[in-house]
Write an enzyme that holds these catalytic residues in place. Structure first.
Site, PDB file in Angstrom:
ATOM      1  N   HIS A  93       0.768  -1.242   0.185  1.00 14.09           N
ATOM      2  CA  HIS A  93       0.012   0.062   0.080  1.00 14.09           C
ATOM      3  C   HIS A  93       0.944   1.315  -0.144  1.00 14.09           C
ATOM      4  CE1 HIS A  93      -3.769  -2.202   1.784  1.00 14.09           C
ATOM      5  NE2 HIS A  93      -3.559  -2.370   0.594  1.00 14.09           N
ATOM      6  N   GLU A  95       0.794   4.156   1.914  1.00 13.54           N
ATOM      7  CA  GLU A  95       1.262   4.388   3.210  1.00 13.54           C
ATOM      8  C   GLU A  95       2.377   3.644   3.614  1.00 13.54           C
ATOM      9  OE1 GLU A  95      -3.390   5.350   2.745  1.00 13.54           O
ATOM     10  OE2 GLU A  95      -1.896   3.597   2.264  1.00 13.54           O
ATOM     11  N   CYS A 127      -4.618   1.125   6.524  1.00 19.41           N
ATOM     12  CA  CYS A 127      -5.217  -0.337   7.432  1.00 19.41           C
ATOM     13  C   CYS A 127      -3.741  -0.549   8.346  1.00 19.41           C
ATOM     14  CB  CYS A 127      -5.532  -1.358   6.437  1.00 19.41           C
ATOM     15  SG  CYS A 127      -4.135  -2.074   5.551  1.00 19.41           S
ATOM     16  N   CYS A 134       0.472  -0.472   7.774  1.00 24.36           N
ATOM     17  CA  CYS A 134       0.289   0.861   7.363  1.00 24.36           C
ATOM     18  C   CYS A 134       0.271   1.841   8.532  1.00 24.36           C
ATOM     19  CB  CYS A 134      -0.582   1.083   6.373  1.00 24.36           C
ATOM     20  SG  CYS A 134      -0.621   0.415   4.825  1.00 24.36           S
TER      21      CYS A 134
END
Length: 367
Positions: A93, A95, A127, A134
């Site tokens: 992801h 982040e 999440c 993250c």
């Protein structure tokens, strides 16, 4: 510190490999340059609409994540803007890439101590699932840099509903992150922030095209996100609701969406009407009807009211789980049940039998 990333100069900014070992991949169209800065961070309008659910509302299923960011000084001056995209090949992801130890943000602040504020505009809330972590990386980053504030704006919540196996873990992680208030704020993208994104991060947008109407479906999704993040964290988010100009349309009676429209899954059995600039239950609006906003000066941080304790979050409620009850169901709860419980019938019969037995004993006593 030895950075994890490699950065290269491009025509309108820089392109960054968040992990220096990444290579071109057929499994991911963005590999290896998942971070782009300056004007290189702009994306096509169609891509923005698909990933962020603009202007109609969220689209499902959504597999790609995109996060725009701004790095600013304490006075609000922009140091850098950019974006990070998810890697479908490595299932990473945005982040996670940005807040990695020795990653891009870590290095940026290490080399520029004037950065005091990070603003994220994400297609999904962060999440804390095992493959990504993250929120854990964000939390550790903020502990390492206590003078840096973080504002997170999101288009939709990610895996917080009960049907997802990691929902409880994600909700608890969001509560933990929100407990760092006022260093951290979690809010839905709403109102003029949408126009700001179009202006600063979308290709070919200028003039009147930036200020296009936001459709009712998107507005309802933003309102739903504000309610949900407040229920999860107990902290009131920064949220721009419909302004009084919408009062002119308050007599409109239009069916919401056709059966099967994706917003039916977001707002089951709910309807709203506009009254004095506020959305109220009772009237169904068409998600395709535009809502007109008046632009107000955009502030990066939500206002902090005088008299509040700045060292603890507002109205933190632990393990709050708001049930999804429609207004019709709420009214039904006030009505008594039609059928009495079986136990009540059995008790009545037993009580009646015992009374008959007592009468027989009394008659025998008299004889």
């Amino acid at each position: 510190m030895e950075p994890l990333y490699e950065e290269y100069l491009a025509n309108r900014g820089t392109i960054v490999k968040p992990y220096y070992w990444l290579r071109f991949s057929l499994d991911c169209s963005n590999c290896p340059y998942h971070i782009r800065t300056g004007e290189e961070a702009r994306v096509p309008y169609t891509e923005f609409c698909q990933i962020f659910g603009f202007p109609y509302g969220p689209t499902y299923p959504q597999t790609k994540h995109l996060t725009f960011y701004e790095l600013k000084t304490s006075s609000g001056s922009l140091v850098q803007k950019g974006h990070a995209s998810s890697c479908t090949g490595n299932d990473t992801h945005p982040e996670s890439m940005l807040f990695e130890m020795n990653g891009y943000f870590d290095s940026a602040i290490h080399n520029n101590d004037g950065i005091r504020h990070i603003i994220l505009y994400s297609s999904n809330s962060p999440c804390n699932e095992a493959n990504h972590c993250c929120i854990s990386k964000m939390y550790n980053f903020l502990v390492m840099y206590p003078d840096v504030t973080l504002s997170i704006y999101f288009s939709q919540l990610y895996h917080t509903e009960a049907e997802f196996p990691a929902s409880a873990w994600n909700r608890e992680a969001l509560r933990s992150l929100a407990s760092l208030w006022p260093q951290v704020t979690l809010s839905p993208i709403s109102g003029g922030i949408w126009h700001s994104l179009l202006n600063n991060f979308v290709s070919g947008m200028s003039g009147a095209a930036v200020f296009q109407p936001i459709l009712t479906g998107r507005v309802l999704a933003d309102r739903h996100n504000a309610y949900e993040i407040n229920a999860i964290t107990g902290v009131k988010p920064y949220f721009t609701d419909i302004l009084p100009q919408a009062k002119e349309n308050q007599n409109i009676r239009a069916q919401a969406a056709l059966e099967g429209y994706h917003l039916n899954n977001v707002f089951p059995r709910q309807s709203f009407q506009v009254t004095s600039g506020q959305l109220q239950p009772n009237l169904t609006l068409d998600p395709r009807v535009p809502v007109i906003f008046v632009l107000v000066p955009f502030r990066n941080l939500p206002p902090i009211h005088v008299g509040q304790n700045l060292h603890k979050p507002r109205n933190i409620v632990k393990h709050l789980n708001m049930p999804q009850i429609s207004f019709q169901e709420n009214n039904d709860l006030r009505m008594p049940p039609v059928v009495m419980p079986v136990e009540r019938v059995e008790i009545t019969e037993q009580f009646a039998s015992s009374k008959e037995a007592d009468k027989k004993k009394k008659k025998k006593g008299k004889n």
